[in-house]
Write an enzyme that holds these catalytic residues in place. Structure first.
Site, PDB file in Angstrom:
ATOM      1  N   CYS A  68     -16.725  22.035 -22.197  1.00 46.37           N
ATOM      2  CA  CYS A  68     -16.603  21.094 -23.306  1.00 46.37           C
ATOM      3  C   CYS A  68     -15.193  20.474 -23.329  1.00 46.37           C
ATOM      4  O   CYS A  68     -14.239  21.048 -22.806  1.00 46.37           O
ATOM      5  CB  CYS A  68     -16.879  21.837 -24.602  1.00 46.37           C
ATOM      6  SG  CYS A  68     -16.962  20.785 -26.062  1.00 46.37           S
TER       7      CYS A  68
ATOM      8  N   ASP B 165     -13.421  20.351 -25.846  1.00 46.23           N
ATOM      9  CA  ASP B 165     -12.687  21.040 -26.911  1.00 46.23           C
ATOM     10  C   ASP B 165     -11.324  21.548 -26.418  1.00 46.23           C
ATOM     11  O   ASP B 165     -11.241  22.264 -25.413  1.00 46.23           O
ATOM     12  CB  ASP B 165     -13.553  22.215 -27.406  1.00 46.23           C
ATOM     13  CG  ASP B 165     -13.053  22.789 -28.713  1.00 46.23           C
ATOM     14  OD1 ASP B 165     -11.900  23.267 -28.744  1.00 46.23           O
ATOM     15  OD2 ASP B 165     -13.805  22.764 -29.705  1.00 46.23           O
TER      16      ASP B 165
ATOM     17  N   ARG C  58      -9.473  23.798 -27.436  1.00 40.02           N
ATOM     18  CA  ARG C  58      -9.227  25.241 -27.512  1.00 40.02           C
ATOM     19  C   ARG C  58      -9.757  25.990 -26.292  1.00 40.02           C
ATOM     20  O   ARG C  58      -9.520  27.178 -26.138  1.00 40.02           O
ATOM     21  CB  ARG C  58      -9.866  25.810 -28.786  1.00 40.02           C
ATOM     22  CG  ARG C  58      -9.284  25.232 -30.059  1.00 40.02           C
ATOM     23  CD  ARG C  58     -10.181  25.542 -31.254  1.00 40.02           C
ATOM     24  NE  ARG C  58     -11.486  24.913 -31.131  1.00 40.02           N
ATOM     25  CZ  ARG C  58     -12.489  25.078 -31.996  1.00 40.02           C
ATOM     26  NH1 ARG C  58     -12.326  25.859 -33.049  1.00 40.02           N
ATOM     27  NH2 ARG C  58     -13.649  24.465 -31.807  1.00 40.02           N
TER      28      ARG C  58
ATOM     29  N   HIS D 274     -18.978  27.276 -25.507  1.00 44.12           N
ATOM     30  CA  HIS D 274     -17.981  28.047 -26.262  1.00 44.12           C
ATOM     31  C   HIS D 274     -18.372  28.182 -27.728  1.00 44.12           C
ATOM     32  O   HIS D 274     -19.216  27.430 -28.238  1.00 44.12           O
ATOM     33  CB  HIS D 274     -16.601  27.376 -26.146  1.00 44.12           C
ATOM     34  CG  HIS D 274     -16.521  26.055 -26.845  1.00 44.12           C
ATOM     35  ND1 HIS D 274     -16.014  25.924 -28.112  1.00 44.12           N
ATOM     36  CD2 HIS D 274     -16.917  24.821 -26.460  1.00 44.12           C
ATOM     37  CE1 HIS D 274     -16.075  24.650 -28.472  1.00 44.12           C
ATOM     38  NE2 HIS D 274     -16.621  23.953 -27.495  1.00 44.12           N
TER      39      HIS D 274
HETATM   40 ZN   LIG Z   1     -17.523  22.105 -27.696  1.00 41.71          ZN
END
Ligand SMILES: [Zn+2]
Length: 223
Positions: A39, A41, A43, A98
């Site tokens: 992803c 993302d 993080r 995730h």
């Molecule tokens: Zn994601």
């Protein structure tokens, strides 16, 4: 921007200076060990999770770690998979979802996508299984929100692995045995990775003990 510039300054003055020989070798050689599809993302940091240095992981990131089917010939993911498998001859392909994924949350609550037409369209690639799940498990009394999110995230990884296997060069590599696909889920809060066990169809810890695999490789170049 201040943090980014300070980081770049540290990279140039300390990290790069310390590993300049490795970077000089990398400038002429690209032989990653795996294609890591995950992803967007911020993080989720593949190199940090796997402690890989530059050149070891070929990363392909997009919202929801999706792999459009092979019919979508203009997809950037398909182009990356093609290049990884046919040119770089990468032996491992990993699809990594995730915890707390914003795109998976949006799939569970379509209202979030009302004013996001591009994301709504892209999430169509989450696969029929994921969309069917969303419909079936609507009742929050039956499925607590976090359970629904966890199961949808797992189903999505399974769906993307199916799509990945359908790409002709991937199918060929799997048949020959020189290519392997893996489904992972990374938990942000605990740092744990769970992997899809093909024999049971469920996710289990990637390692039973964090120190299960002893390594003699040198310290990676990661922040
Ligand atoms: Zn994601």
């Amino acid at each position: 921007m201040r943090q980014l510039l300070a980081g770049y300054s540290r990279f140039r003055s300390k990290v790069f200076a310390q590993h300049s020989r490795q970077f000089a070798q990398l400038a002429r050689c690209h032989e990653p060990e795996a294609l890591f599809i995950t992803c967007s993302d911020s993080r989720v940091m593949p190199e940090m999770i796997t402690q890989c240095s530059p050149g070891q992981l070929l990363c392909c990131r997009n919202p929801g770690n999706l792999v459009p089917p092979p019919e979508e010939t203009s997809s950037g993911v398909a182009a990356t998979v093609e290049y990884a498998v046919r040119v770089l001859r990468v032996p491992n392909l990993i699809v990594c979802g995730h915890s707390d994924c914003g795109e998976m949350r949006a799939l569970l609550d379509e209202g979030q996508l009302r004013d996001l037409p591009f994301l709504r369209s892209w999430l169509g690639y989450a696969g029929p299984m994921s969309h069917a799940f969303r419909g079936v498990m609507q009742d929050p009394r039956v499925w607590p929100a976090e359970d629904r999110l966890r199961v949808l995230t797992e189903l999505n990884v399974i769906a993307q692995l199916q799509s990945l296997r359908a790409h002709p060069w991937v199918a060929r590599g799997l048949k020959r045995g020189n290519l392997h696909v893996h489904g992972w889920i990374y938990d942000i809060a605990s740092g744990e990775v769970r992997c899809l066990d093909p024999s049971t169809g469920s996710f289990r810890p990637l390692l039973l003990q964090p120190t299960e695999v002893e390594t003699s490789v040198e310290e990676p170049i990661v922040a």
